[in-house]
Design an enzyme around this catalytic site. Structure first.
Site, PDB file in Angstrom:
ATOM      1  N   CYS A 111       0.816  -1.229   0.000  1.00  0.00           N
ATOM      2  CA  CYS A 111       0.000   0.000   0.000  1.00  0.00           C
ATOM      3  C   CYS A 111       0.847   1.275   0.000  1.00  0.00           C
ATOM      4  CB  CYS A 111      -0.933   0.016   1.201  1.00  0.00           C
ATOM      5  SG  CYS A 111      -2.086  -1.358   1.194  1.00  0.00           S
ATOM      6  N   HIS A 247      -3.213   7.294   2.538  1.00  0.00           N
ATOM      7  CA  HIS A 247      -3.653   5.985   2.037  1.00  0.00           C
ATOM      8  C   HIS A 247      -5.040   5.705   2.603  1.00  0.00           C
ATOM      9  CE1 HIS A 247      -3.933   1.862   1.036  1.00  0.00           C
ATOM     10  NE2 HIS A 247      -3.714   1.417   2.254  1.00  0.00           N
ATOM     11  N   ASN A 277     -10.146  -0.079  -0.128  1.00  0.00           N
ATOM     12  CA  ASN A 277      -8.679  -0.009  -0.117  1.00  0.00           C
ATOM     13  C   ASN A 277      -8.154  -0.554  -1.446  1.00  0.00           C
ATOM     14  OD1 ASN A 277      -5.946  -0.355   0.289  1.00  0.00           O
ATOM     15  ND2 ASN A 277      -6.158  -1.307   2.309  1.00  0.00           N
TER      16      ASN A 277
HETATM   17  O1  UT7 Z   1      -3.830  -1.127   3.632  1.00  0.00           O
HETATM   18  C1  UT7 Z   1      -2.925  -1.780   4.462  1.00  0.00           C
HETATM   19  C2  UT7 Z   1      -3.203  -1.520   5.859  1.00  0.00           C
HETATM   20  N1  UT7 Z   1      -4.453  -2.101   6.249  1.00  0.00           N
HETATM   21  C3  UT7 Z   1      -5.053  -1.579   7.262  1.00  0.00           C
HETATM   22  O2  UT7 Z   1      -4.566  -0.610   7.740  1.00  0.00           O
HETATM   23  C4  UT7 Z   1      -6.274  -2.221   7.851  1.00  0.00           C
HETATM   24  C5  UT7 Z   1      -6.148  -2.153   9.344  1.00  0.00           C
HETATM   25  N2  UT7 Z   1      -7.206  -2.748  10.120  1.00  0.00           N
HETATM   26  C6  UT7 Z   1      -8.512  -2.344  10.059  1.00  0.00           C
HETATM   27  O3  UT7 Z   1      -8.877  -1.479   9.281  1.00  0.00           O
HETATM   28  C7  UT7 Z   1      -9.490  -2.934  11.050  1.00  0.00           C
HETATM   29  O4  UT7 Z   1      -8.778  -3.629  12.031  1.00  0.00           O
HETATM   30  C8  UT7 Z   1     -10.525  -3.890  10.376  1.00  0.00           C
HETATM   31  C9  UT7 Z   1     -11.496  -3.078   9.538  1.00  0.00           C
HETATM   32  C10 UT7 Z   1      -9.806  -4.911   9.519  1.00  0.00           C
HETATM   33  C11 UT7 Z   1     -11.329  -4.610  11.455  1.00  0.00           C
HETATM   34  O5  UT7 Z   1     -11.968  -3.662  12.296  1.00  0.00           O
HETATM   35  P1  UT7 Z   1     -11.843  -3.807  13.894  1.00  0.00           P
HETATM   36  O6  UT7 Z   1     -12.676  -2.758  14.462  1.00  0.00           O
HETATM   37  O7  UT7 Z   1     -10.376  -3.814  14.212  1.00  0.00           O
HETATM   38  O8  UT7 Z   1     -12.539  -5.195  14.144  1.00  0.00           O
HETATM   39  P2  UT7 Z   1     -11.939  -6.516  14.834  1.00  0.00           P
HETATM   40  O9  UT7 Z   1     -11.006  -7.200  13.911  1.00  0.00           O
HETATM   41  O10 UT7 Z   1     -11.453  -6.161  16.218  1.00  0.00           O
HETATM   42  O11 UT7 Z   1     -13.248  -7.383  14.971  1.00  0.00           O
HETATM   43  C12 UT7 Z   1     -14.358  -6.946  15.800  1.00  0.00           C
HETATM   44  C13 UT7 Z   1     -15.521  -7.903  15.587  1.00  0.00           C
HETATM   45  C14 UT7 Z   1     -15.114  -9.368  15.709  1.00  0.00           C
HETATM   46  O12 UT7 Z   1     -16.217 -10.079  16.289  1.00  0.00           O
HETATM   47  P3  UT7 Z   1     -16.225 -10.462  17.838  1.00  0.00           P
HETATM   48  O13 UT7 Z   1     -15.025 -11.324  18.052  1.00  0.00           O
HETATM   49  O14 UT7 Z   1     -16.174  -9.166  18.567  1.00  0.00           O
HETATM   50  O15 UT7 Z   1     -17.526 -11.189  18.008  1.00  0.00           O
HETATM   51  C15 UT7 Z   1     -14.972  -9.821  14.289  1.00  0.00           C
HETATM   52  O16 UT7 Z   1     -15.185 -11.201  14.114  1.00  0.00           O
HETATM   53  O17 UT7 Z   1     -16.021  -7.749  14.258  1.00  0.00           O
HETATM   54  C16 UT7 Z   1     -16.053  -9.028  13.611  1.00  0.00           C
HETATM   55  N3  UT7 Z   1     -15.845  -8.825  12.193  1.00  0.00           N
HETATM   56  C17 UT7 Z   1     -16.842  -8.602  11.327  1.00  0.00           C
HETATM   57  N4  UT7 Z   1     -18.179  -8.544  11.503  1.00  0.00           N
HETATM   58  C18 UT7 Z   1     -18.921  -8.291  10.413  1.00  0.00           C
HETATM   59  C19 UT7 Z   1     -14.656  -8.795  11.514  1.00  0.00           C
HETATM   60  N5  UT7 Z   1     -14.891  -8.568  10.212  1.00  0.00           N
HETATM   61  C20 UT7 Z   1     -16.235  -8.443  10.075  1.00  0.00           C
HETATM   62  C21 UT7 Z   1     -17.068  -8.203   8.970  1.00  0.00           C
HETATM   63  N6  UT7 Z   1     -18.398  -8.131   9.184  1.00  0.00           N
HETATM   64  N7  UT7 Z   1     -16.594  -8.019   7.722  1.00  0.00           N
END
Ligand code: UT7
Length: 356
Positions: A111, A247, A277
């Site tokens: 990225c 980004h 992204n």
């Molecule tokens: O471009 C290169 C760099 N990339 C990035 O910078 C991306 C960095 N990371 C992020 O943007 C975020 O961490 C994500 C968008 C990937 C995830 O968001 P988050 O707020 O960090 O969510 P999380 O991974 O902590 O997950 C929270 C909850 C989990 O459920 P439980 O365990 O709380 O029940 C996940 O299983 O959200 C759940 N979850 C989803 N639910 C619905 C994860 N993905 C999804 C989804 N739809 N697509």
């Protein structure tokens, strides 16, 4: 020593739109979750190859610069999703646009790739070895989407952006930049099945794996702190910055980065809702749209910042030149398609299955 000024810009986003509601039919997610956790509403899915999108974006950038393809000395193609590893994406684009006098190469910094490529072009121009460089950031990340993994399959999209950067006596250009990498954390954001590891007998369908929250925290720190350092290195302060073009990985990362820097949200360019992204393509697409919307003006002082797999990160302070209108307009366009995004993603479903 000449300055290196962006004189042309262009983008190519494929027409097929994949909405959050469409994704609800492919994986266990919801429009509400995607919107509130990422800021993404839709993304584009390409019906053509990476090099096709690159060639269209490049032709728009060349027209905006008032140049012919044969005026270009070097093509630097920032991508981690080339059509093939051999020949390179850069040489494919060279052939497609007819840039017969250009050297062409690929640069993979995920990225952060566009900023790595832009600073490489800047240094080669300022050293006097090149006069006109075409820098392209393009990704076809839809190829890697695995809908059994909802944590990553809702984030990414396809697209291309390009700039022409030229030697010039005009004031402006890159005032300061910083590049960084940390390969020890590479497994936190990676794409198994996309290279030559293992045996050809064990061919694995490609997919993207990410430890989202960890990557999130590192992205905010790296983009915020490297932006602050390049502003200081340029001898400027926050009040001098007209626009941050970051980004586009997650609107919450962008907001947190701006807060860490102390920038007002009005000073930040965000278009992630429309494209998701697109990795190395996010910043050149954003530059093009910011110009179209009048958010970049003659002499504007911009900060670019990126973070991605590797890990890699980059930040730069760029002072825009005197011209914000294109010199010419290209009619270059992708071939039309009737295919919907869901139809285009059927091969991914066939290989990996669905997540619902
Ligand atoms: O471009 C290169 C760099 N990339 C990035 O910078 C991306 C960095 N990371 C992020 O943007 C975020 O961490 C994500 C968008 C990937 C995830 O968001 P988050 O707020 O960090 O969510 P999380 O991974 O902590 O997950 C929270 C909850 C989990 O459920 P439980 O365990 O709380 O029940 C996940 O299983 O959200 C759940 N979850 C989803 N639910 C619905 C994860 N993905 C999804 C989804 N739809 N697509």
């Amino acid at each position: 020593m000449p300055n290196a000024i962006i004189t042309g810009w262009g983008k190519c986003v494929p027409p097929a739109v994949l909405t959050n509601s469409d994704l609800e039919t492919l994986t266990d997610t919801s429009d509400e979750w995607i919107t509130t956790r990422t800021g993404i509403k839709e993304r584009r899915i390409s019906h053509v190859e990476n090099s096709d999108m690159s060639a269209v974006a490049a032709q728009h950038a060349l027209a905006a610069a008032g140049l012919e393809p044969t005026d270009i000395d070097l093509i630097i193609m920032a991508t981690c999703t080339p059509d093939r590893m051999l020949p390179s994406a850069g040489t494919m684009v060279q052939a497609k646009i007819g840039a017969a006098k250009a050297a062409a190469m690929d640069l993979n910094a995920a990225c952060s790739g566009f900023l790595f490529a832009l600073s490489t072009a800047d240094q080669m121009i300022r050293a006097g070895s090149m006069r006109r460089v075409l820098v392209i950031g393009t990704e076809k990340l839809s190829y890697w989407l695995d809908f059994t993994n909802r944590a990553t399959s809702v984030l990414f999209g396809d697209g291309a952006g390009a700039v022409v950067i030229e030697a010039s006596d005009e004031a402006g250009g890159l005032l300061a930049f910083e590049l960084g990498s940390d390969g020890t954390a590479g497994d936190l954001l990676c794409a198994p099945g996309t290279g030559t590891e293992g045996s050809p007998l064990d061919i694995q369908a490609p997919s993207i794996l990410m430890e989202g929250p960890d990557v999130f925290r590192r992205a905010v720190v790296a983009m915020g702190d490297s932006s602050a350092r390049v502003i200081e290195k340029a001898g400027l302060s926050l009040e001098d910055i007209d626009l941050l073009i970051p980004h586009q990985a997650n609107v919450r990362i962008i907001d947190a980065t701006a807060r860490r820097l102390g920038l007002d949200p009005a000073q930040v360019y965000v278009n992630i809702a429309s494209y998701g992204n697109t990795s190395s393509a996010t910043i050149p697409i954003a530059i093009t749209e910011a110009l179209e919307e009048g958010r970049i003006r003659p002499g504007s002082t911009l900060v670019f910042a990126a973070f991605g797999g590797g890990f890699t990160w980059a930040a730069a302070v760029y002072r825009w030149g005197s011209r914000t209108a294109p010199l010419g307009i290209s009619g270059a366009a992708l071939p039309p398609t009737e295919a919907t995004a869901l139809e285009l993603l059927q091969p991914n479903v066939a290989v990996h299955g669905k997540g619902v």
